[in-house]
Design a protein around this motif. Structure first.
Motif, short mmCIF file in Angstrom:
data_model
loop_
_atom_site.label_atom_id
_atom_site.label_comp_id
_atom_site.label_asym_id
_atom_site.label_seq_id
_atom_site.Cartn_x
_atom_site.Cartn_y
_atom_site.Cartn_z
N PRO A 176 0.76 -1.20 0.05
CA PRO A 176 -0.02 -0.01 -0.06
C PRO A 176 0.73 1.24 -0.04
O PRO A 176 0.43 2.17 -0.58
CB PRO A 176 -0.79 -0.16 1.37
N LYS A 177 2.01 1.22 0.60
CA LYS A 177 2.95 2.44 0.70
C LYS A 177 3.29 2.80 -0.92
O LYS A 177 4.01 3.96 -0.72
CB LYS A 177 4.24 2.05 1.49
N ASN A 178 3.17 1.99 -1.84
CA ASN A 178 3.63 2.15 -3.21
C ASN A 178 2.76 3.19 -3.98
O ASN A 178 2.95 3.82 -4.98
CB ASN A 178 3.88 0.98 -3.85
N ILE A 179 1.29 3.10 -3.40
CA ILE A 179 0.20 3.93 -3.92
C ILE A 179 0.43 5.26 -3.76
O ILE A 179 0.62 5.88 -2.88
CB ILE A 179 -1.25 3.32 -3.43
N ASP A 180 0.01 6.01 -5.06
CA ASP A 180 0.02 7.47 -4.88
C ASP A 180 -1.37 8.13 -5.26
O ASP A 180 -1.55 9.31 -5.08
CB ASP A 180 1.11 7.76 -6.25
N LEU A 181 -2.24 7.28 -5.58
CA LEU A 181 -3.49 7.84 -6.15
C LEU A 181 -4.26 6.72 -5.91
O LEU A 181 -4.34 5.60 -6.28
CB LEU A 181 -3.54 8.45 -7.50
N VAL A 182 -5.74 7.18 -5.58
CA VAL A 182 -6.94 6.22 -5.28
C VAL A 182 -8.05 6.70 -6.17
O VAL A 182 -8.47 7.77 -6.14
CB VAL A 182 -7.27 5.74 -3.83
N SER A 183 -8.48 5.60 -7.08
CA SER A 183 -9.63 6.07 -7.78
C SER A 183 -10.71 5.20 -7.62
O SER A 183 -10.67 3.92 -7.40
CB SER A 183 -9.22 5.96 -9.31
N VAL A 184 -11.92 5.48 -7.81
CA VAL A 184 -13.07 4.55 -7.50
C VAL A 184 -14.32 5.07 -8.25
O VAL A 184 -14.44 6.17 -8.51
CB VAL A 184 -13.48 4.60 -6.00
N THR A 185 -15.23 4.01 -8.58
CA THR A 185 -16.43 4.53 -9.25
C THR A 185 -17.78 5.12 -8.26
O THR A 185 -17.66 4.59 -7.14
CB THR A 185 -17.13 3.28 -9.96
N ARG A 186 -17.93 6.23 -8.69
CA ARG A 186 -19.00 7.22 -7.96
C ARG A 186 -20.32 7.14 -8.47
O ARG A 186 -21.38 7.45 -7.92
CB ARG A 186 -18.42 8.45 -7.52
N GLY A 187 -20.44 6.53 -9.73
CA GLY A 187 -21.80 6.48 -10.40
C GLY A 187 -21.57 6.35 -11.84
O GLY A 187 -20.41 6.73 -12.34
N PRO A 188 -22.40 6.08 -12.65
CA PRO A 188 -23.81 5.51 -12.28
C PRO A 188 -23.81 4.21 -11.81
O PRO A 188 -22.72 3.66 -11.92
CB PRO A 188 -24.55 5.60 -13.48
N GLY A 189 -24.94 3.76 -11.04
CA GLY A 189 -24.76 2.27 -10.63
C GLY A 189 -25.79 2.00 -9.71
O GLY A 189 -26.55 2.90 -9.31
N LEU A 190 -25.79 0.71 -9.05
CA LEU A 190 -26.58 0.52 -7.74
C LEU A 190 -26.00 1.32 -6.46
O LEU A 190 -25.06 0.85 -6.17
CB LEU A 190 -26.72 -0.95 -7.44
N ILE A 191 -26.85 1.88 -5.96
CA ILE A 191 -26.44 2.80 -4.99
C ILE A 191 -25.63 2.16 -3.70
O ILE A 191 -24.62 2.43 -3.46
CB ILE A 191 -27.60 3.58 -4.22
N GLY A 192 -26.22 1.07 -3.32
CA GLY A 192 -25.39 0.02 -2.15
C GLY A 192 -24.10 -0.38 -2.77
O GLY A 192 -23.15 -0.34 -1.85
N ALA A 193 -24.16 -0.99 -3.93
CA ALA A 193 -22.98 -1.41 -4.47
C ALA A 193 -21.69 -0.30 -4.76
O ALA A 193 -20.81 -0.66 -4.28
CB ALA A 193 -23.12 -2.08 -5.71
N LEU A 194 -22.19 0.84 -5.18
CA LEU A 194 -21.18 1.87 -5.08
C LEU A 194 -20.85 2.30 -3.85
O LEU A 194 -19.42 2.51 -3.80
CB LEU A 194 -21.93 3.15 -5.72
#
Length: 334
Positions: free
Chosen positions: A70-88
């Motif tokens: 984890p110390k090698n990670i410089d940036l985190v990206s994640v889906t914020r939409g569209p999609g199923l609210i609970g899954a997101l």
């Protein structure tokens, strides 16, 4: 820049690690298809619980596969939409936790932008501008891409998306979920032209929007009529007629937009981009026009975190990080 990406918008839990937004170091996908097939479609509550069960395990596997920490990670990206609210929310919670603990920026990514960026991962030479045809389970878009974060939607569906229509027709024919691969496989046995279904809004003056609701209804009415009359239903011919109609509309609309813009590159992406006859139809059309045609490999057509990581990287480079207070937007538009 090493980035970690998480995708959990529907029924795939995916984690990817990328270098500089285009080199995929790993792209792991845990699918729930077998579970939801029992119900004929995705059950949102079950999908959310399955994401909860899978996300930490897939994160650990990603670091193990790459040999990174984890110390090698410089940036985190994640889906914020569209999609199923609970899954997101499952994916966003995991991503925010990683961002907070590691003290690195986070980007909330539009899932549909991710589909467009899937072609960057597969084709190192690809650069904007180009026309993008994005065809997924819930969306159908024709876009002009003038930059890595500059999209202009020129056409979208007015009702059912193409992928949604595949699922509904699959249910009508008694094949269940997921509909896309099942309809494609059955259509291979069908006779071209044996059953002719309507193609909506095909004229150039109709613009670039799509409508597949009437086509879906035509399939239902045809099957009902045959059944009422006691006539046999050749399911393979019905599947072939339906699939040909969808492909004709998608191809013709793309041709019109290429002609009107003068752009010489077309990129296909999204879950329905895995459909072989669609890929072949668009490739033939592009060859006849002297247009370059790009499509991702099958593993980058389905929902995956690598495409989210690519989109997040370009968003960060061009626009900076997201406000950490962002939340899920199940109806997020492109």
């Amino acid at each position: 820049m090493i980035s970690l990406a998480i995708e959990s918008s529907c029924d795939e839990t995916s984690v990817a690690i990328l270098e500089d937004g285009r080199k995929v170091l790993c792209n792991l996908i845990s699918t729930q298809i077998a579970t939801h097939a029992l119900y004929g479609g995705v059950v949102p509550e079950i999908a959310s619980r399955k994401h909860l069960e899978a996300v930490n395990r897939i994160l650990a596997m990603a670091f193990e596969e790459t040999g990174l920490t984890p110390k090698n990670i410089d940036l985190v990206s994640v889906t914020r939409g569209p999609g199923l609210i609970g899954a997101l929310l499952v994916g966003i919670s995991a991503a925010k936790a990683m961002s907070f603990v590691l003290d690195v920026p986070i980007v909330g990514v539009n899932h549909m932008e991710g589909h467009i960026c899937a072609n960057y991962l597969a084709h190192p030479d690809l650069e904007p501008p180009f026309i993008a045809l994005v065809v997924s389970g819930g969306h159908t878009y024709l876009c002009r891409v003038d930059g890595y974060t500059n999209y202009e939607v020129l056409g979208s569906t007015r009702d059912d998306a193409a992928g949604e229509s595949f699922d509904k027709v699959s249910r009508v024919l008694g094949m269940g979920y997921p509909g896309g691969p099942k309809v494609q496989k059955l259509a291979m046995e069908g006779r071209p032209g044996a059953v002719d279904f309507p193609r909506a809004m095909m004229k150039k003056e109709d613009g670039y929007d799509f409508s597949f609701s009437g086509l879906k209804t035509a399939v239902i009415n045809y099957c009902h009529h045959q059944d009422q009359k006691g006539l046999p239903i050749n399911k393979a011919d019905v599947a072939r007629g339906f699939q040909d109609a969808v492909i004709d509309v998608l191809t013709q609309k793309s041709i019109h937009l290429l002609e009107d813009t003068g752009l010489k590159t077309l990129c296909l992406s999204g879950g329905v981009a895995a459909n072989g006859p669609l890929r072949e139809s668009l490739e033939r059309a592009c060859q006849s026009m002297g247009v370059d045609f790009y499509v991702p490999p099958l593993d980058l057509c389905t929902d995956n975190a690598a495409m989210i990581g690519s989109a997040g990287y370009y968003h960060y480079i061009n626009r900076g990080p997201s406000d950490p207070a962002f939340t899920a937007d199940p109806n997020l538009g492109l």
